[in-house]
Motif scaffolding. Structure first.
Motif, PDB file in Angstrom:
ATOM      1  N   MET A 317     -27.600 -20.449 -29.880  1.00 43.60           N
ATOM      2  CA  MET A 317     -26.663 -20.074 -28.818  1.00 43.60           C
ATOM      3  C   MET A 317     -27.398 -19.980 -27.482  1.00 43.60           C
ATOM      4  O   MET A 317     -28.504 -19.458 -27.428  1.00 43.60           O
ATOM      5  CB  MET A 317     -26.086 -18.686 -29.115  1.00 43.60           C
ATOM      6  N   PRO A 318     -26.770 -20.444 -26.403  1.00 40.54           N
ATOM      7  CA  PRO A 318     -27.402 -20.277 -25.091  1.00 40.54           C
ATOM      8  C   PRO A 318     -27.675 -18.798 -24.827  1.00 40.54           C
ATOM      9  O   PRO A 318     -26.894 -17.933 -25.209  1.00 40.54           O
ATOM     10  CB  PRO A 318     -26.356 -20.794 -24.109  1.00 40.54           C
TER      11      PRO A 318
ATOM     12  N   ASN B  30     -21.219 -17.606 -21.616  1.00 39.81           N
ATOM     13  CA  ASN B  30     -21.557 -18.509 -22.717  1.00 39.81           C
ATOM     14  C   ASN B  30     -22.433 -17.821 -23.753  1.00 39.81           C
ATOM     15  O   ASN B  30     -22.531 -18.278 -24.887  1.00 39.81           O
ATOM     16  CB  ASN B  30     -22.265 -19.751 -22.158  1.00 39.81           C
ATOM     17  N   SER B  31     -23.066 -16.709 -23.383  1.00 37.07           N
ATOM     18  CA  SER B  31     -23.856 -15.978 -24.371  1.00 37.07           C
ATOM     19  C   SER B  31     -23.010 -14.873 -25.022  1.00 37.07           C
ATOM     20  O   SER B  31     -23.497 -14.134 -25.864  1.00 37.07           O
ATOM     21  CB  SER B  31     -25.120 -15.386 -23.726  1.00 37.07           C
ATOM     22  N   ARG B  33     -18.851 -15.088 -25.238  1.00 39.11           N
ATOM     23  CA  ARG B  33     -17.775 -15.876 -25.844  1.00 39.11           C
ATOM     24  C   ARG B  33     -16.628 -15.047 -26.400  1.00 39.11           C
ATOM     25  O   ARG B  33     -15.802 -15.565 -27.152  1.00 39.11           O
ATOM     26  CB  ARG B  33     -18.322 -16.820 -26.927  1.00 39.11           C
ATOM     27  N   GLU B  36     -13.055 -16.414 -25.660  1.00 36.74           N
ATOM     28  CA  GLU B  36     -12.747 -17.750 -26.147  1.00 36.74           C
ATOM     29  C   GLU B  36     -11.259 -18.012 -26.394  1.00 36.74           C
ATOM     30  O   GLU B  36     -10.758 -19.106 -26.154  1.00 36.74           O
ATOM     31  CB  GLU B  36     -13.521 -17.933 -27.454  1.00 36.74           C
ATOM     32  N   GLU B  46     -17.858 -23.521 -23.517  1.00 35.34           N
ATOM     33  CA  GLU B  46     -18.678 -23.556 -24.739  1.00 35.34           C
ATOM     34  C   GLU B  46     -19.143 -24.963 -25.087  1.00 35.34           C
ATOM     35  O   GLU B  46     -20.076 -25.125 -25.867  1.00 35.34           O
ATOM     36  CB  GLU B  46     -17.895 -22.962 -25.917  1.00 35.34           C
ATOM     37  N   ARG B  49     -24.047 -26.403 -22.017  1.00 31.47           N
ATOM     38  CA  ARG B  49     -25.156 -25.438 -21.973  1.00 31.47           C
ATOM     39  C   ARG B  49     -25.663 -25.243 -20.547  1.00 31.47           C
ATOM     40  O   ARG B  49     -26.384 -24.311 -20.259  1.00 31.47           O
ATOM     41  CB  ARG B  49     -26.316 -25.910 -22.852  1.00 31.47           C
TER      42      ARG B  49
END
Lengths: 465, 379
Positions: A317-318, B30-31, B33, B36, B46, B49
């Protein structure tokens, strides 16, 4: 501002999942309820703010759960993670009640969604909150307010008057003023003591100064300590806490889940002496992530570094903070203030010990080291492709295990074994009854919702009589 | 090792500090989520990156500003991570309108847009009044004219069609050029995808992502409601009905040689009246929602632009309905000039105001439908 002087049927200390489930259940049973939450309105909800799912037993797939999760399987999962450190009767009762909670929570406005991307392994067992834990809390608060529950923010319980197992009143501090709050019953749902560094030091010594607390700064264990001092029986290991390795750049408190790093298995982990200290590839990550907090806590200065190369960068995961990058291992060591010769040697020794294999991060593959101490048993690949990367990590404390003993009614037990007349506990403050050790995703919320609901219902019943 | 920069910040170059902030937020999100399931922005995030400017402009235009992610976020202010996705994406979105404007020289029209649109509108109305007076006896402006072709006593139909056709065509060309620049920036391969078009049309027509993941959008507190979606529907479909009315009337004129004004039961009048009513109550509702919206989620710089668009839509409908009601009275010529002036100003300022949000939003929805399909079939 919420009235503190009237006498309530139920006083709930805390403002997270367990507290709100208790408040709603009590209000639905006709009780007049006051919730005293130490945090401001924004920070309300303690560690629930950082949660994302709940583990409930169910006999069939639902719109958001991919298959059945029988009570027996839930119990065997619990036995596995706690290695038997659980009150079986209480645990089975909780698991049975969790089935009803799966329907009850949506009735209180909580919305579920299928498991999040990257968490497919939980798609059958865990119900994810649409929008996350704070969204869940917002729904519970709206429901509670709609039921007439009084909520006092920035109101902290600082003392309890208890006579022979009978709650009389609580001293609540709000805005510099002390109030004596009387209620027929008391529900303690205000968490453990993991944010109390001084208390952690009693077991961990000075190392605790370097711990980061993943959740609320408010779980200082004040009520837990008061209850134990006033004769409530304790359970759970008082010296232990759930700790994972998180990014060392995370804030001291409230960094939440996003400071986690899932890349230990893709590289090596060294301490400040640039030495490895544990098998990074011992088992799949979900089974091992919770040991790394303790491992790092045992290293000098409680700091370690995950080192990997360009081939691993996109396998996980980032991350919140970018990895520290360098074109050579020596340069990386310099950036991290490690001894370049020592890190160079550690990486070279590791690379020399890596045996050929077929890399597959979804199984226990055959990529391992030979003749290296400690070994890396799986996913061992040479660290040789620039750029090289590192994440600094520290122990991140999630919660503590020390708890007030309770029975099936979530009623606290006194040291002599008698149930308290009118005191109940729910959530992290009593989690140690069923979770004496270890952790399984979503189980903290199960404990909170199930025992919160029971505590609220029982407290209202008691207040009526 | 304390963090030297705000959480989520990473090295890299962006065209503006706002885009850098959007990059930081998308890195934080993005870390995490957790959001979502709320809308399309987070699933689109997502799939990435890293977040170059084109992608950020795409995500910003995909955001419908429902506010759910702000209310649900454990890291929104006052948390030190300072995650305010609705506001930052609104700011990036508003900047993107100017960045893609065609011709480039007119990009500054987005700044101080309220003032610009007001001036253009006032000048347009004045031009029509002066025009009527100059071409006719000034008394025609205060006379009573009825029956078929009454409007064209004041302005010949061909002149009207030519003028408005040209204004409309210009708007279309300018909008198309803007979308072309956007499309290139987000790197969408030019490829027909009928399924994705159908999906995007349904998502846009239903305002699918203005619902906070199912319970309504957030406006001024943590209680969701669907009022913004409702008023937006009134506005959008009101506009569509008015547009349809104009098209039908044009066909009547050239194909059937039937000249306006039409009787109240005829299609152009029915469509125009229904649309006009929608365009009265829709913009009013949106205006009230806008005034009450929690300022923390808003791009305050764009208030003028948003107000200008809402007021112009409202005036279009108000003058149109007034014309319908009073067309047999001496007020008609002045009302006609007023109405035509407002509509003309609406058309020529379209590519440089809030109207463009619908175009870029649709393009973003189309891109999302395409990439989501590709992503799902890859997995």
């Amino acid at each position: 501002m919420t009235e503190l002087t009237t006498k309530y049927d139920v006083l709930v200390a805390g403002g997270g999942n367990a507290a709100l489930c208790a408040a709603i259940a009590a209000a639905r049973s006709g009780a007049r309820v006051l919730v005293v939450e130490m945090a401001s309105k924004f920070y309300r909800g303690g560690n629930t703010r950082h949660t994302r799912n709940i583990r409930c037993a169910h006999d069939a797939a639902t719109a958001t759960l991919s298959g059945p999760y029988p009570e027996e399987e839930f119990f065997s999962d619990l036995l596995q993670v706690t290695r038997g450190a659980t009150d079986e009767a209480l645990a089975r009762h909780m698991i049975h009640e969790s089935k009803a909670v799966l329907d009850w929570l949506p009735q209180q406005g909580v919305r579920f969604q299928p498991s999040l991307g990257g968490t497919l392994s939980l798609g059958r067992t865990n119900s994810f909150f649409l929008g996350g834990g704070r969204s869940m809390l917002n729904a519970l608060y709206l429901t509670a307010e709609g039921l007439g529950v009084a909520i006092a923010y920035e109101a902290e319980v600082i003392d309890l008057a208890i006579d022979n197992g009978m709650f009389l009143s609580a001293t609540v501090r709000r805005g510099g003023e002390r109030h004596t709050v009387r209620a027929a019953t008391f529900v303690a749902a205000c968490g453990g003591f993991e944010s109390n560094i001084e208390w952690l030091k009693q077991s961990w010594g000075a190392a605790a100064d370097n711990f980061l607390i993943r959740g609320t700064p408010n779980n200082r264990g004040t009520v837990l300590k008061l209850l134990i001092e006033r004769g409530v029986q304790e359970t759970g290991d008082p010296t232990q806490c759930h700790a994972v390795a998180i990014d060392a750049r995370a804030p001291k408190y409230d960094g939440g889940i996003i400071t986690r790093l899932d890349c230990v298995v893709f590289g090596i982990v060294v301490n400040k002496n640039a030495r490895r200290f544990y098998d990074e590839g011992e088992d799949i990550w979900p089974k091992r992530y919770a040991i790394w907090g303790r491992l790092v806590a045992q290293q000098p200065d409680q700091i370690a570094y995950i080192i990997f190369d360009a081939t691993a960068l996109t396998l996980f995961m980032p991350s919140l903070y970018p990895p520290i990058a360098a074109t050579s291992i020596r340069e990386l060591a310099g950036t991290l203030s490690l001894d370049p010769d020592a890190l160079d040697k550690t990486v070279a020794d590791f690379n020399a010990a890596v045996r050929p294999g077929t890399f597959d991060d979804t199984i226990l593959d055959d990529c391992r080291t030979e003749g290296l101490e400690p070994p890396k048993s799986h996913w061992a690949r040479r660290i040789e492709t620039a750029p090289y990367y590192a994440y600094p990590v520290r122990p991140g404390i999630t919660f503590t295990y020390l708890a007030t003993r309770v029975n099936r009614q979530a009623r606290m037990l006194m040291r002599d074994g008698r149930p308290s007349a009118n005191m109940f506990a729910a959530g992290e403050i009593m989690a140690g009854n069923v979770l004496g050790r270890g952790y399984a995703a979503g189980i903290g919320m199960t404990i909170g919702s199930v025992f919160g609901r029971i505590a609220g219902t029982e407290a209202a019943k008691h207040a009526r009589n | 090792m304390p963090a030297t920069e705000k959480a989520g910040a990473r090295p890299g170059s962006h065209a503006s500090p706002l885009l850098a902030e959007a990059d930081r937020l998308m890195t934080v999100c993005n870390s995490c989520r957790y959001c979502e399931g709320l809308c399309a922005v987070f699933p689109a995030m997502e799939m990435r990156r890293a977040f170059p400017d084109g992608d950020l402009n795409y995500l910003a235009n995909l955001c419908h500003s429902c506010g759910a992610c702000y209310v649900d976020c454990q890291f929104s202010p006052p948390h030190e991570f300072d995650v305010n996705v609705p506001r930052v994406l609104a700011q990036v979105r508003d900047d993107s309108y100017a960045a893609y404007a065609w011709p480039r020289a007119l990009a500054p029209m987005f700044a101080r847009n309220g003032l610009v649109v007001s001036i253009v509108a006032a000048l347009s109305v004045a031009a029509f009044i002066l025009g009527f007076v100059a071409w006719h006896d000034p008394r025609v402006l205060f006379g009573t004219h009825t029956g078929s072709g009454a409007f064209y006593l004041l302005m010949p139909h061909n002149a009207m069609a030519l003028l408005f056709g040209a204004a409309f065509l210009y708007a279309i060309v300018a909008l198309a050029m803007g979308v072309r620049a956007f499309w290139r920036d987000i790197g969408d391969p030019v490829r027909l995808a009928p399924g994705a078009w159908w999906q995007a049309m349904r998502d846009a027509a239903s305002l699918r992502y203005l619902d906070g993941g199912g319970i309504g959008c957030y406006n001024h507190d943590e209680r969701p409601n669907d009022r913004r979606a409702f008023y937006h529907h009134l506005t959008f479909y009101g506009f569509a009905f008015c547009f349809a009315s104009t098209c039908v009337a044009t066909l009547y004129h050239y194909l059937l040689a039937r000249e306006a004004p039409y009787p109240w039961w005829d299609l152009p009048v029915v469509l125009g009246t229904l649309g006009g009513v929608g365009l009265i109550f829709g913009p009013l509702g949106l205006l009230i929602a806008k005034l009450r919206r929690d300022p923390v989620m808003v791009d305050a710089r764009a208030t003028g632009m948003e107000m200008a668009f809402i007021v112009m839509l409202f005036l279009t409908s108000l003058t149109g309905l007034a014309l319908l009601l009073l067309r047999a009275t001496p007020a008609m010529p002045l009302l006609l000039a007023l109405h035509l002036g407002v509509v003309f100003a609406l058309f020529i300022t379209m590519p440089y105001g809030k109207f463009v949000h619908g175009i870029y939003r649709f393009a973003a929805l189309l891109h999302y439908a395409k990439e989501h399909r590709a992503f799902m079939s890859k997995d």
